[in-house]
Design an enzyme around this catalytic site. Structure first.
Site, short mmCIF file in Angstrom:
data_model
loop_
_atom_site.label_atom_id
_atom_site.label_comp_id
_atom_site.label_asym_id
_atom_site.label_seq_id
_atom_site.Cartn_x
_atom_site.Cartn_y
_atom_site.Cartn_z
N ASN A 6 -39.82 17.00 -36.50
CA ASN A 6 -38.56 16.55 -35.93
C ASN A 6 -38.10 17.64 -34.97
OD1 ASN A 6 -35.95 15.79 -35.38
ND2 ASN A 6 -35.32 15.59 -37.52
N LYS A 13 -38.11 21.04 -36.96
CA LYS A 13 -38.15 20.93 -38.42
C LYS A 13 -39.48 20.28 -38.76
CE LYS A 13 -33.32 19.85 -39.10
NZ LYS A 13 -32.51 18.66 -39.18
N ARG A 90 -40.43 12.23 -35.24
CA ARG A 90 -39.17 11.49 -35.15
C ARG A 90 -38.82 11.38 -33.67
NH1 ARG A 90 -33.19 13.48 -35.49
NH2 ARG A 90 -32.19 11.46 -35.64
N ARG A 240 -16.87 13.06 -34.11
CA ARG A 240 -16.84 11.92 -33.16
C ARG A 240 -15.76 10.92 -33.56
NH1 ARG A 240 -23.18 10.69 -33.44
NH2 ARG A 240 -23.35 12.56 -34.71
#
Ligand code: ADP
Length: 398
Positions: A6, A13, A90, A240
């Site tokens: 990822n 990662k 990913r 957010r």
């Protein structure tokens, strides 16, 4: 063995997984790539066996370091990189081109590069990771697993915005949805817990982490989700705003003279739990301050719970019949107090939380009353395992 990668703009990662037994053999994190001092942390099973600070120039050097550690006599777990049967990456955005995981060849890479405009912060980093893995292990297959793919089953009625239709036709503006790997993983586990096959279950899955999204799943397929064209909408998140009246954006630009970048900064980084509370974007901090009687921490908690509850209610109506509601990710798995607040009112569609069973963190359990028609589950997500599984399927070893 499958290596799952990822890669972010300044980090990689990784996990090495034994898919047949769902075991993590090794994992790690390379941070601050491209900065003066990188940080490398490497684990063998659960144990941190190597941690060092040294410069990591780029993703290519990062992947080389990962391989060196995996092959290392003391810290490693393999003797030859061919023991890795494939690398699963990913990839955040697959646009409309990818409805499932794919084996990466030059054509796929080209399409991914063309899709970059949809995820300018994430896809370029994902592509760097893919190129670095190809370079380091030229004869090992690479597979892309997309955050958006699971949601490609949404019907037009859910993914078209009520804007001039040409926005969709010309600019690809539509709902894509994210966290698909996580929603799909917990959906599969929920089907197991219900003792039903995945194509027979209706679920509402709540991925509540730093970023959050709620998904309506009908017969195992995503039919609507709360994140959209981008990742700023839906429920309020750590920093957010989630859904707001678009008139506010116009006002920010016209009345408050903010630039597009300033608006983005506010809606993406300064809103949500942080914006309301003025304290933190982290739910643990908010809960702590709430316990000390801080009114704005309480308000942030209540707004978060309110927005999640409203989405679950809306999706209950969309689905008609629901087998289970699932909570996952950092807040969903651990925040039992907030789960309790969210579930208030779920009795109206037959989901009754058991307050005692609900007092758990990070375990796969049912937390609804035995008499509850609709089950409520807590299911820790495991996106890496899902990526590993998908990768193994694509290369035909599962
Ligand atoms: P990301 O989206 O970055 O992967 P996570 O899924 O790890 O994030 O979720 C991070 C969120 O989970 C943070 O708001 C954090 O406060 C929250 N969280 C983690 N542990 C707990 C806990 N014990 N109780 C409440 N919230 C928690």
């Amino acid at each position: 063995m499958i290596l799952v990668v990822n890669s972010g703009s300044s980090s990689i990662k990784y996990q090495v997984l034994k898919i047949e037994t769902e075991q993590t053999l090794s994992s790690g994190l390379i941070e601050r790539i491209g900065l003066s001092e990188g940080i490398i942390s490497h684990y063998k099973e659960e144990e941190l066996v190597y941690k060092k600070q040294k410069p990591v120039e780029d993703h290519s050097q990062g992947i080389d370091m990962v391989l060196k550690l995996l092959l290392h006599e003391k810290y490693g777990i393999i003797k030859d990189y061919h023991e890795i049967k494939a690398v699963g990456h990913r990839v955040v955005h697959g646009g409309e081109d990818f409805t499932q995981s794919v084996l990466i060849d030059d054509k796929v890479l080209k399409v991914l590069e063309e899709t970059t405009y949809l995820a300018p912060l994430h896809n370029p980093a994902n592509i760097l990771g893919i190129k670095a893995a190809k370079q380091a292990m030229p004869d090992i297959p690479n597979v892309a697993v997309f955050d958006t793919a699971f949601h490609q089953s949404m019907p037009e009625v859910a993914y078209i915005y009520a804007l001039p239709y040409k926005f969709y036709e010309k600019h690809g503006i539509r709902k894509y949805g994210f966290h698909g790997t996580s929603h799909q993983y917990v959906a599969n586990k929920a089907a197991e817990m219900l003792g039903k096959s995945i194509d027979k279950v209706n679920l509402i899955t709540c991925h509540l982490g730093n970023g959050s999204s709620i998904t309506a799943i009908k017969n195992g397929k995503s039919i609507d989700t709360s994140l959209g064209y981008g990742t700023m909408c839906g429920v309020a998140m750590g920093t957010r705003a989630g859904d707001i009246d678009p008139a506010i954006v116009v006002s920010m630009m016209e009345e408050m003279n903010m630039s597009a970048d300033e608006v983005k900064e506010i809606l993406y980084k300064k809103s949500g739990l942080l914006g309301i509370s003025g304290i933190s974007s982290d739910m643990r901090d908010i809960e702590e301050k709430d316990e000390q009687g801080n009114a704005r921490a309480r308000l942030a908690l209540d707004i978060f719970a309110d927005r999640v509850r409203k989405y679950v209610g809306a999706y209950a109506a969309t689905l008609g019949r629901i087998d289970a509601i699932v909570f996952t990710a950092g807040i969903g798995e651990n925040g039992w107090e907030i789960r309790e607040v969210i579930c208030r009112g779920f009795e109206s569609f037959g989901a009754i939380l058991d307050p005692e069973k609900n007092k758990v963190r990070g375990k796969r359990v049912e937390v609804s009353k035995d008499t509850s028609q609709v089950k409520i589950f807590v299911i820790p997500t495991n996106e890496e395992m899902m990526i590993g599984n998908e990768t193994a399927k694509v290369i035909g070893i599962l």
